[in-house]
Write a protein that holds these residues in place. Structure first.
Motif, PDB file in Angstrom:
ATOM      1  N   VAL A 156       0.849  -1.184   0.000  1.00 47.32           N
ATOM      2  CA  VAL A 156       0.000   0.000   0.000  1.00 47.32           C
ATOM      3  C   VAL A 156       0.887   1.236   0.000  1.00 47.32           C
ATOM      4  CG1 VAL A 156      -1.756   1.287   1.274  1.00 47.32           C
ATOM      5  CG2 VAL A 156      -1.837  -1.216   1.217  1.00 47.32           C
ATOM      6  N   LEU A 157       0.580   2.171  -0.880  1.00 43.25           N
ATOM      7  CA  LEU A 157       1.279   3.457  -0.948  1.00 43.25           C
ATOM      8  C   LEU A 157       0.399   4.493  -0.266  1.00 43.25           C
ATOM      9  CD1 LEU A 157       3.543   5.302  -2.024  1.00 43.25           C
ATOM     10  CD2 LEU A 157       2.217   5.493  -4.150  1.00 43.25           C
ATOM     11  N   VAL A 158       0.934   5.145   0.771  1.00 43.33           N
ATOM     12  CA  VAL A 158       0.213   6.173   1.497  1.00 43.33           C
ATOM     13  C   VAL A 158       0.914   7.501   1.217  1.00 43.33           C
ATOM     14  CG1 VAL A 158      -0.577   6.990   3.744  1.00 43.33           C
ATOM     15  CG2 VAL A 158      -0.436   4.528   3.289  1.00 43.33           C
ATOM     16  N   ILE A 159       0.169   8.444   0.648  1.00 43.80           N
ATOM     17  CA  ILE A 159       0.729   9.731   0.227  1.00 43.80           C
ATOM     18  C   ILE A 159       0.041  10.848   0.993  1.00 43.80           C
ATOM     19  CG2 ILE A 159       1.136  11.254  -1.742  1.00 43.80           C
ATOM     20  CD1 ILE A 159       0.682   8.783  -3.556  1.00 43.80           C
ATOM     21  N   GLY A 160       0.815  11.801   1.506  1.00 41.36           N
ATOM     22  CA  GLY A 160       0.219  12.949   2.175  1.00 41.36           C
ATOM     23  C   GLY A 160       1.166  13.615   3.148  1.00 41.36           C
ATOM     24  N   ASP A 161       0.634  14.580   3.871  1.00 41.54           N
ATOM     25  CA  ASP A 161       1.471  15.300   4.828  1.00 41.54           C
ATOM     26  C   ASP A 161       1.364  14.722   6.235  1.00 41.54           C
ATOM     27  OD1 ASP A 161      -1.132  16.229   5.283  1.00 41.54           O
ATOM     28  OD2 ASP A 161      -0.408  18.143   6.033  1.00 41.54           O
ATOM     29  N   ASP A 162       0.339  13.937   6.501  1.00 38.26           N
ATOM     30  CA  ASP A 162       0.140  13.330   7.811  1.00 38.26           C
ATOM     31  C   ASP A 162      -0.244  11.878   7.591  1.00 38.26           C
ATOM     32  OD1 ASP A 162      -0.216  12.902  10.515  1.00 38.26           O
ATOM     33  OD2 ASP A 162      -2.224  13.779  10.545  1.00 38.26           O
ATOM     34  N   THR A 175       4.395   1.730   1.943  1.00 38.82           N
ATOM     35  CA  THR A 175       5.354   2.769   1.571  1.00 38.82           C
ATOM     36  C   THR A 175       4.689   4.113   1.773  1.00 38.82           C
ATOM     37  OG1 THR A 175       6.373   1.330  -0.081  1.00 38.82           O
ATOM     38  CG2 THR A 175       6.762   3.696  -0.318  1.00 38.82           C
ATOM     39  N   THR A 176       5.430   5.072   2.302  1.00 35.98           N
ATOM     40  CA  THR A 176       4.874   6.406   2.522  1.00 35.98           C
ATOM     41  C   THR A 176       5.643   7.437   1.715  1.00 35.98           C
ATOM     42  OG1 THR A 176       6.270   6.719   4.469  1.00 35.98           O
ATOM     43  CG2 THR A 176       4.046   5.882   4.853  1.00 35.98           C
ATOM     44  N   VAL A 177       4.918   8.452   1.259  1.00 34.11           N
ATOM     45  CA  VAL A 177       5.513   9.566   0.528  1.00 34.11           C
ATOM     46  C   VAL A 177       4.944  10.850   1.106  1.00 34.11           C
ATOM     47  CG1 VAL A 177       5.746  10.722  -1.703  1.00 34.11           C
ATOM     48  CG2 VAL A 177       5.793   8.226  -1.584  1.00 34.11           C
ATOM     49  N   LYS A 178       5.815  11.724   1.571  1.00 37.26           N
ATOM     50  CA  LYS A 178       5.379  13.005   2.142  1.00 37.26           C
ATOM     51  C   LYS A 178       5.142  13.999   1.012  1.00 37.26           C
ATOM     52  CE  LYS A 178       6.007  16.039   5.903  1.00 37.26           C
ATOM     53  NZ  LYS A 178       4.837  15.919   6.734  1.00 37.26           N
ATOM     54  N   THR A 179       3.978  14.650   1.076  1.00 38.53           N
ATOM     55  CA  THR A 179       3.621  15.665   0.087  1.00 38.53           C
ATOM     56  C   THR A 179       3.013  16.854   0.815  1.00 38.53           C
ATOM     57  OG1 THR A 179       1.383  14.812  -0.225  1.00 38.53           O
ATOM     58  CG2 THR A 179       3.094  13.931  -1.684  1.00 38.53           C
ATOM     59  N   ALA A 180       2.545  17.791   0.060  1.00 37.89           N
ATOM     60  CA  ALA A 180       1.809  18.922   0.614  1.00 37.89           C
ATOM     61  C   ALA A 180       0.506  18.416   1.229  1.00 37.89           C
ATOM     62  CB  ALA A 180       1.505  19.935  -0.489  1.00 37.89           C
ATOM     63  N   ALA A 181      -0.135  19.260   2.017  1.00 36.06           N
ATOM     64  CA  ALA A 181      -1.371  18.866   2.693  1.00 36.06           C
ATOM     65  C   ALA A 181      -2.454  18.437   1.707  1.00 36.06           C
ATOM     66  CB  ALA A 181      -1.878  20.007   3.566  1.00 36.06           C
ATOM     67  N   GLU A 219       1.305  15.776  -8.610  1.00 38.68           N
ATOM     68  CA  GLU A 219       2.190  15.360  -7.525  1.00 38.68           C
ATOM     69  C   GLU A 219       1.912  13.905  -7.128  1.00 38.68           C
ATOM     70  OE1 GLU A 219       3.778  17.132  -3.264  1.00 38.68           O
ATOM     71  OE2 GLU A 219       1.886  17.877  -4.067  1.00 38.68           O
ATOM     72  N   LEU A 220       0.648  13.544  -7.080  1.00 39.28           N
ATOM     73  CA  LEU A 220       0.284  12.163  -6.759  1.00 39.28           C
ATOM     74  C   LEU A 220       0.738  11.208  -7.855  1.00 39.28           C
ATOM     75  CD1 LEU A 220      -3.289  12.812  -5.375  1.00 39.28           C
ATOM     76  CD2 LEU A 220      -1.261  12.209  -4.057  1.00 39.28           C
ATOM     77  N   THR A 221       0.582  11.628  -9.102  1.00 38.32           N
ATOM     78  CA  THR A 221       1.025  10.806 -10.228  1.00 38.32           C
ATOM     79  C   THR A 221       2.519  10.534 -10.135  1.00 38.32           C
ATOM     80  OG1 THR A 221      -0.731  11.643 -11.657  1.00 38.32           O
ATOM     81  CG2 THR A 221       1.184  10.692 -12.751  1.00 38.32           C
ATOM     82  N   ALA A 222       3.300  11.569  -9.849  1.00 38.14           N
ATOM     83  CA  ALA A 222       4.752  11.409  -9.717  1.00 38.14           C
ATOM     84  C   ALA A 222       5.092  10.446  -8.584  1.00 38.14           C
ATOM     85  CB  ALA A 222       5.405  12.766  -9.495  1.00 38.14           C
ATOM     86  N   ALA A 223       4.369  10.523  -7.483  1.00 42.52           N
ATOM     87  CA  ALA A 223       4.629   9.633  -6.349  1.00 42.52           C
ATOM     88  C   ALA A 223       4.306   8.182  -6.707  1.00 42.52           C
ATOM     89  CB  ALA A 223       3.815  10.074  -5.138  1.00 42.52           C
ATOM     90  N   VAL A 224       3.205   7.967  -7.399  1.00 36.86           N
ATOM     91  CA  VAL A 224       2.835   6.607  -7.806  1.00 36.86           C
ATOM     92  C   VAL A 224       3.866   6.045  -8.779  1.00 36.86           C
ATOM     93  CG1 VAL A 224       1.119   5.209  -9.042  1.00 36.86           C
ATOM     94  CG2 VAL A 224       0.374   6.928  -7.379  1.00 36.86           C
ATOM     95  N   LEU A 225       4.291   6.853  -9.735  1.00 39.88           N
ATOM     96  CA  LEU A 225       5.291   6.390 -10.703  1.00 39.88           C
ATOM     97  C   LEU A 225       6.620   6.077 -10.036  1.00 39.88           C
ATOM     98  CD1 LEU A 225       4.478   8.759 -13.690  1.00 39.88           C
ATOM     99  CD2 LEU A 225       4.083   6.278 -13.565  1.00 39.88           C
ATOM    100  N   ALA A 226       7.036   6.889  -9.073  1.00 48.16           N
ATOM    101  CA  ALA A 226       8.288   6.633  -8.356  1.00 48.16           C
ATOM    102  C   ALA A 226       8.195   5.327  -7.559  1.00 48.16           C
ATOM    103  CB  ALA A 226       8.615   7.804  -7.435  1.00 48.16           C
TER     104      ALA A 226
END
Length: 101
Positions: free
Chosen positions: A22-28, A46-52, A58-65
């Motif tokens: 599971v990929l969890v994306i966000g600021d919190d 897997t976690t990816v820190k992004t803006a709130a 930005e989400l697309t880039a995180a999923v591709l990475a």
């Protein structure tokens, strides 16, 4: 906790017969990441820190990475407005067809 759409996507992923990450994306993301790790069948988070409030690009880039790092055979997303916005972009950039609900 995780919403029903996310849990449905995890259930669908577990039916594919391989590890479910599971990929969890966000600021919190600590709470959602812990919740995802506790779902039966999830073998990695897997976690990816992004803006709130990350935008689709930005989400697309995180999923591709994450895809590149994990070399996944399938990428699933919840059937939400964001999932419906991001996944066609991901599919186009990977030069594959998106399968939708």
């Amino acid at each position: 906790s995780l919403n029903d759409a996310t849990l449905n996507a995890i259930t669908a992923a577990s039916k594919l017969g391989s590890d479910t990450h599971v990929l969890v994306i966000g600021d919190d993301y600590d709470g959602p990441a812990a919740a995802a790790a506790g779902v039966e069948g999830v073998t990695g988070v897997t976690t990816v820190k992004t803006a709130a409030n990350p935008v689709s690009e930005e989400l697309t880039a995180a999923v591709l990475a994450a895809h590149k790092a994990g070399a996944y055979s399938h990428i699933l997303a919840p059937s939400t407005a964001m999932g419906k916005s991001v996944m066609p972009r991901v599919a186009a950039l990977l030069d594959v067809s998106a399968v939708t609900e």
